[in-house]
Design an enzyme around this catalytic site. Structure first.
Site, PDB file in Angstrom:
ATOM      1  N   ASP A  15      -4.476   3.497   2.413  1.00  0.00           N
ATOM      2  CA  ASP A  15      -5.961   3.293   2.576  1.00  0.00           C
ATOM      3  C   ASP A  15      -5.945   1.588   3.045  1.00  0.00           C
ATOM      4  OD1 ASP A  15      -5.013   2.011   0.088  1.00  0.00           O
ATOM      5  OD2 ASP A  15      -6.618   2.729  -1.208  1.00  0.00           O
ATOM      6  N   ASN A  33      -0.730   4.569  -0.522  1.00  0.00           N
ATOM      7  CA  ASN A  33      -1.367   5.687  -0.201  1.00  0.00           C
ATOM      8  C   ASN A  33      -2.020   5.706   1.182  1.00  0.00           C
ATOM      9  OD1 ASN A  33      -3.324   4.046  -0.774  1.00  0.00           O
ATOM     10  ND2 ASN A  33      -4.164   5.433  -2.571  1.00  0.00           N
ATOM     11  N   GLU A  75      -5.657 -20.720 -17.264  1.00  0.00           N
ATOM     12  CA  GLU A  75      -5.791 -21.429 -16.275  1.00  0.00           C
ATOM     13  C   GLU A  75      -7.162 -22.741 -16.487  1.00  0.00           C
ATOM     14  OE1 GLU A  75      -8.262 -20.382 -11.914  1.00  0.00           O
ATOM     15  OE2 GLU A  75      -9.294 -19.887 -13.877  1.00  0.00           O
ATOM     16  N   ASP A  82      -8.221 -16.521 -17.435  1.00  0.00           N
ATOM     17  CA  ASP A  82      -8.730 -16.903 -16.479  1.00  0.00           C
ATOM     18  C   ASP A  82     -10.053 -17.994 -16.940  1.00  0.00           C
ATOM     19  OD1 ASP A  82      -9.786 -16.149 -13.397  1.00  0.00           O
ATOM     20  OD2 ASP A  82     -11.877 -15.991 -14.512  1.00  0.00           O
ATOM     21  N   ASP A 125       0.922  -1.330  -0.058  1.00  0.00           N
ATOM     22  CA  ASP A 125       0.085  -0.202   0.053  1.00  0.00           C
ATOM     23  C   ASP A 125       0.699   1.464   0.011  1.00  0.00           C
ATOM     24  OD1 ASP A 125      -1.992   1.786   0.540  1.00  0.00           O
ATOM     25  OD2 ASP A 125      -2.209   1.243   2.564  1.00  0.00           O
ATOM     26  N   ASP A 170      -1.452  -1.243  -3.976  1.00  0.00           N
ATOM     27  CA  ASP A 170      -1.631  -0.461  -5.171  1.00  0.00           C
ATOM     28  C   ASP A 170      -0.194  -0.396  -6.282  1.00  0.00           C
ATOM     29  OD1 ASP A 170       0.108   1.608  -3.945  1.00  0.00           O
ATOM     30  OD2 ASP A 170      -1.543   2.111  -2.848  1.00  0.00           O
TER      31      ASP A 170
END
Ligand code: NOJ
Length: 545
Positions: A28, A26, A272, A207, A24, A32
């Site tokens: 929160d 920022n 996958e 996926d 992280d 990110d």
């Protein structure tokens, strides 16, 4: 005959980053892209770096996050939670500058229910986007068009009051299935690939691909005769999913995608696909390899969840290596990801170290899940902390995937250096010990083992390009194999048992690395390797690396 040049043939390993949980930046509590940028030196190039040649990001795209990004509402942007497209471009440049390839997730079977296509599609039966999704009339009694089940619980069909039809969702009802029979959908998907490849992305993890083609007549799936209605049985297993997936056009549709991949130099696509009992693994695998072995390949997940024993592992690897065309097909052995309990929690610590040696010495392109290089365990998630909807919609089956998605442990700080605030999921625990800063100081840590193995693999033609041969095929406790390239040979010896075991090795052998660095196996004067319980070693010959 010289082997044809394989795409990504020199990549030592792919490292999977679950973006919510890596770093992280920022404050929160959610990971990110700028966080990842700040950690690139850890991945490759920095002092004491892990040393991976490629990273794969689970979805980064705008999403309502019903399935944490696998419900995409815009395929060609970055969710603000993770940053911006400019951040992504900066990350890409930073990765490339360090010689790291970047692979992104691609979710072709379904979108979010908030994707503009679906919003339009559900407005009326004659909307131009109606045929982008799989709509069907109810049965005369008003019930769902057939018995197909959602993996995430209940019927795969959801009633839409406005237009008086059902739509199909193999996963959550917030993830409507696209209609791949519609050529416009397939064109859209190809354009999305071009968008990312044009930007410089190097690879795609595709996926849930087995579902893109289904029975066109929506015939019922037959009952699974082996299913027993035990209290912890998953109702999804009550059917054999022969109509709802692996439809007749699957490989043709995938081929259209790989045709796009092949238009760009040095790009790949990994499919996958989990093995199941309906189609033999062999046929499944060869089907996927047959799509276009130059640029695409399926994962091999068979090491996840199988019995931890020498015969069991020897069997699946020997069989798989045996039917591959080694000149063409790239194996992608994977022992953990964001959908599976953590490796250490599944098999134990020493056993997980053994798997690290196994995975990084097998042929092909290994894929390592973030945190497994630290030996991170499953997190313990209290009901009030649960994020993944699976435990709520499939109660009692313990299928929630939060435990394996906890924040990366960088340091012994309060939030493990992941964030300055309480993270979106709790830490997995033991982070005062199990963290990058601490483990990088210890010569015998998990991290030191992975770093050594990845560095060795990066420099070893034997491991990246060499042949494979199983040794001693009836040993009940020790699985061993040899990798060979030109005059060079490496022997890998894995003691799957909880007892010390002896293993004869050729004269001139020496132990290059042990999974238990503090106390590696010794070779006696009679050329017998004395293995500790669950110890794995790479054995070199006098003339080899
Ligand atoms: C497989 C992904 O790995 C999983 O996390 C996701 O929930 C499903 N596909 C649906 O996209």
């Amino acid at each position: 005959m010289n082997a044809p040049s394989k795409t990504w043939k020199d990549v030592n390993a792919v490292y999977q980053i679950y973006p919510r949980s890596f770093q992280d930046s920022n404050g929160d509590g959610v990971g990110d892209l700028r966080g990842v940028i700040s950690r690139l030196d850890y991945l490759k190039g920095g002092e004491g770096a892990l040393g991976v040649d490629a990273i794969w990001f689970s979805p980064l795209f705008p999403s309502p996050m019903a399935d944490f990004g696998y419900d995409v509402s815009n395929y060609c942007d970055i969710d603000p939670l993770f940053g911006t497209l400019d951040d992504f471009k900066e990350l890409l440049a930073g990765a490339h500058a360090r010689g790291i390839k970047v692979m992104i997730d691609f979710v072709p079977n379904h979108t979010s229910h908030e994707h503009p296509w679906f919003r339009e599609s559900k407005t009326s039966r004659d909307n131009p986007k109606r045929e982008y999704y799989t709509w069907a009339d109810p049965k005369p009694d008003g019930s769902a068009p057939n018995n197909w089940l959602s993996i995430f619980g209940g019927s795969a069909w959801e009633w839409d009051e406005t237009t008086g039809q059902y739509y199909l969702h193999t996963f959550l009802k917030e993830q409507p299935d696209l209609n791949w029979r519609n050529p416009a959908v397939r064109q859209e998907m190809q354009s999305i690939l071009r968008f990312w490849f044009d930007m410089g992305v190097d690879g795609i993890r595709a996926d849930a691909v087995r579902w893109v083609s289904k029975d066109e007549h929506y015939r019922d799936d037959p009952k699974n005769p082996a299913f027993t209605d035990a209290p912890n049985a998953d109702p999804f297993a009550s059917l054999l999913h022969v109509q709802s997936r692996f439809g007749p056009h699957l490989f043709e549709y995938l081929r259209e995608l790989t045709d796009v991949v092949e238009q760009y130099p040095d790009k790949i696509m990994i499919f996958e696909d989990y093995p199941d009992g309906v189609f033999t693994s062999r046929d499944q695998y060869l089907g996927f390899y047959g799509v276009n072995p130059r640029v695409s390949m399926p994962f091999n997940f068979e090491g996840i969840g199988r019995e931890f024993s020498a015969p069991s592992f020897r069997h699946f690897i020997t069989e798989f290596q045996g039917f591959l065309d080694v000149d063409q097909h790239t194996p992608v052995y994977c022992f953990g990801n964001h959908d599976q309990p953590r490796l250490v929690s599944r098999v134990g610590e020493r056993q997980a170290r053994l798997v690290a040696v196994l995975q990084t010495t097998l042929p092909g392109l290994p894929v390592v899940y973030y945190g497994d290089e630290l030996g991170m365990k499953n997190g313990i998630i209290r009901p009030s902390e649960e994020q993944d909807p699976l435990n709520v919609i499939k109660p009692g089956l313990n299928q929630g995937r939060d435990p394996e998605r906890t924040p990366m442990q960088w340091s012994a700080d309060e939030y493990a250096g992941f964030s300055t605030v309480k993270p979106w999921l709790p830490l997995a625990g033991q982070h005062d010990e199990v963290n990058v800063a601490t483990l990088s100081q210890k010569y015998d840590s998990f991290l030191a083992l992975y770093t050594w193995l990845l560095d060795f693999r990066a420099r070893s033609d034997v491991l990246k390009h060499g042949g494979y041969q199983t040794l001693d095929s009836s040993n009940p406790h020790v699985f061993s194999f040899v990798r060979m390239h030109g005059n060079e040979q490496l022997m890998v010896v894995l003691n799957f048992s909880n007892r010390r075991r002896s293993y004869a090795v050729p004269p001139g052998s020496h132990v290059l690395i042990s999974s238990q660095q503090a106390n590696p196996a010794k070779i006696s004067r009679k050329h017998v390797l004395k293995l500790h319980p669950y110890e794995a070693v790479i054995v070199g010959q006098m003339h080899s690396a």
